[in-house]
Every structure is written in structure tokens, then in C-alpha cells.
Design an enzyme around this catalytic site. Structure first.
Site, short mmCIF file in Angstrom:
data_model
loop_
_atom_site.label_atom_id
_atom_site.label_comp_id
_atom_site.label_asym_id
_atom_site.label_seq_id
_atom_site.Cartn_x
_atom_site.Cartn_y
_atom_site.Cartn_z
CE LYS A 1 -3.73 -2.60 2.44
NZ LYS A 1 -4.18 -2.23 3.24
CE1 TYR B 1 -9.40 -4.01 1.12
CE2 TYR B 1 -8.14 -1.40 0.12
CZ TYR B 1 -8.67 -2.78 0.72
OH TYR B 1 -6.74 -3.00 0.69
CG PHE C 1 -12.82 -0.24 8.56
CD1 PHE C 1 -12.67 -0.31 7.21
CD2 PHE C 1 -13.17 -1.12 9.05
CE1 PHE C 1 -12.71 -1.30 6.59
CE2 PHE C 1 -14.13 -2.08 8.41
CZ PHE C 1 -13.83 -2.30 7.34
NE ARG D 1 -6.21 -13.02 5.01
CZ ARG D 1 -6.29 -11.75 4.96
NH1 ARG D 1 -6.22 -10.91 3.71
NH2 ARG D 1 -6.74 -11.25 6.26
CB THR E 1 -6.79 -6.92 9.66
OG1 THR E 1 -7.47 -8.52 9.00
CG2 THR E 1 -7.28 -5.71 9.13
NE ARG F 1 -1.95 -6.03 6.79
CZ ARG F 1 -2.89 -7.24 6.99
NH1 ARG F 1 -3.11 -8.24 7.14
NH2 ARG F 1 -3.59 -6.41 5.68
CG ASN G 1 -3.96 -2.94 7.20
OD1 ASN G 1 -3.81 -2.68 5.40
ND2 ASN G 1 -4.64 -3.42 7.53
CG HIS H 1 -5.03 -6.47 -0.52
ND1 HIS H 1 -5.90 -6.51 0.52
CD2 HIS H 1 -4.55 -7.60 -1.52
CE1 HIS H 1 -7.23 -7.41 -0.50
NE2 HIS H 1 -6.47 -8.21 -1.73
CD GLU I 1 -8.38 -9.23 -3.72
OE1 GLU I 1 -7.33 -9.59 -3.41
OE2 GLU I 1 -9.31 -8.85 -2.64
#
Ligand code: DAT
Ligand code: MG
Length: 135
Positions: free
Chosen positions: A11, A51, A59, A87, A93, A104, A114, A117, A128
Site C-alpha cells: 500500500k 474493497y 472505516f 497472509r 489485519t 504487519r 497496515n 493487502h 482481484e
């Protein structure tokens, strides 16, 4: 065991903080391969599609603002169990719940910012990847 592809996004804060190499290295050293990669300043339109499942949540506006605030790096990552395993490398998250051995846990301090993704299911991964790598 299953061969899978997943979408990884570094990100905008990951790019601006100079963490692209560190993040990709962790994924590569785990044993995964970068199959496609591109830099992209994600548009609001693409962010809202990406998203869509979060629309209406408290949020959501912050999330769209964040992911569109600057350049991101997007990669298709491939390998055995890539979806779940990437992940795990990322961590949960909320970085406060992530152990320091995860991306993270090591580098992020807030659930809003964070850093990364990763797709959360084979359906999400297919959707995606075709959204950001339509060719
Ligand atoms: P993940 O990115 O781990 O797949 P998610 O899909 O549930 O998590 O949520 C997408 C993003 O939305 C997440 O990376 C950060 C933000 N987010 C999720 N839950 C949040 C919350 N409770 N407060 C603030 N931001 C949140
Ligand atoms: Mg998610």
C-alpha cells in the site's frame, strides 16, 4: 497442497516508507515467486471495486482515501498454498495483534495503515488479479 496465485499489494505508505524491497523479500524468501508486478496509483474507481465488500462499514472512507493516496506496488504471487500462506507472512489485519515476525507486526502500527493487502480466498484472488491485471 495446492498451487495458488494471490494478489499482494504494498500500500502507499509501504512505498513511501521504502519498504517495497523488504516486503517482497519476505514473500520471496518464504518460497513464493513474483509472477507479475506493477506500480500503480490506484484510482478511486478501482479502489471501490477492490474493497466493495467493505462499503458501508465505518472505516470504508478512510480505507479508500488511504489506498488511493499515492503509488502502490501490486504483484501476482504464486506457489503452494500462496493465498493463506502470504497472509501468514503479512500478519493479522490489526498490527497490534500481529507478531513481530510478520510484516504487519514488524512495520505497522495501525489497522488503518497496515502496509499490505493479500487476497483472502481463491474467489477473491481471481477477482482481484483480474481487476488489477486485466490482460
Ligand atoms: P485484510 O486487509 O487483512 O484482508 P479486511 O479485508 O478485513 O482485512 O479489511 C480491509 C482493510 O480495511 C484492512 O486492511 C484495514 C481496513 N480495516 C479493516 N478493519 C478495520 C477496522 N476495524 N478499523 C479500521 N480499518 C479497518
Ligand atoms: Mg481483505
Amino acid at each position: 497442497m495446492a498451487y495458488e496465485q494471490t494478489l499482494l499489494i504494498v500500500k502507499p505508505d509501504g512505498v513511501s516508507r521504502g519498504l517495497v524491497g523488504e516486503i517482497l523479500q519476505r514473500v520471496e524468501r518464504k518460497g513464493y515467486t513474483i509472477q507479475k508486478i506493477q506500480g500503480m496509483h490506484i484510482s478511486r474507481e478501482l479502489a471501490e471495486k477492490h474493497y466493495a465488500e467493505h462499503k458501508g462499514k465505518p472505516f470504508y472512507d478512510d480505507l479508500i482515501e488511504y489506498i488511493t493516496e499515492g503509488l502502490s506496488v501490486l504483484a501476482v504471487i504464486g506457489g503452494e498454498n500462496a493465498i493463506e500462506s502470504v497472509r501468514v507472512v503479512m500478519g493479522p489485519t490489526d498490527p497490534l495483534e500481529a507478531t513481530p515476525g510478520s510484516i504487519r507486526g514488524a512495520y505497522a502500527t495501525s489497522v488503518t495503515h497496515n502496509l499490505v493487502h493479500g487476497s483472502d480466498s481463491s474467489e477473491s484472488a481471481a477477482r482481484e488479479i483480474s481487476l488489477f491485471f486485466p490482460e
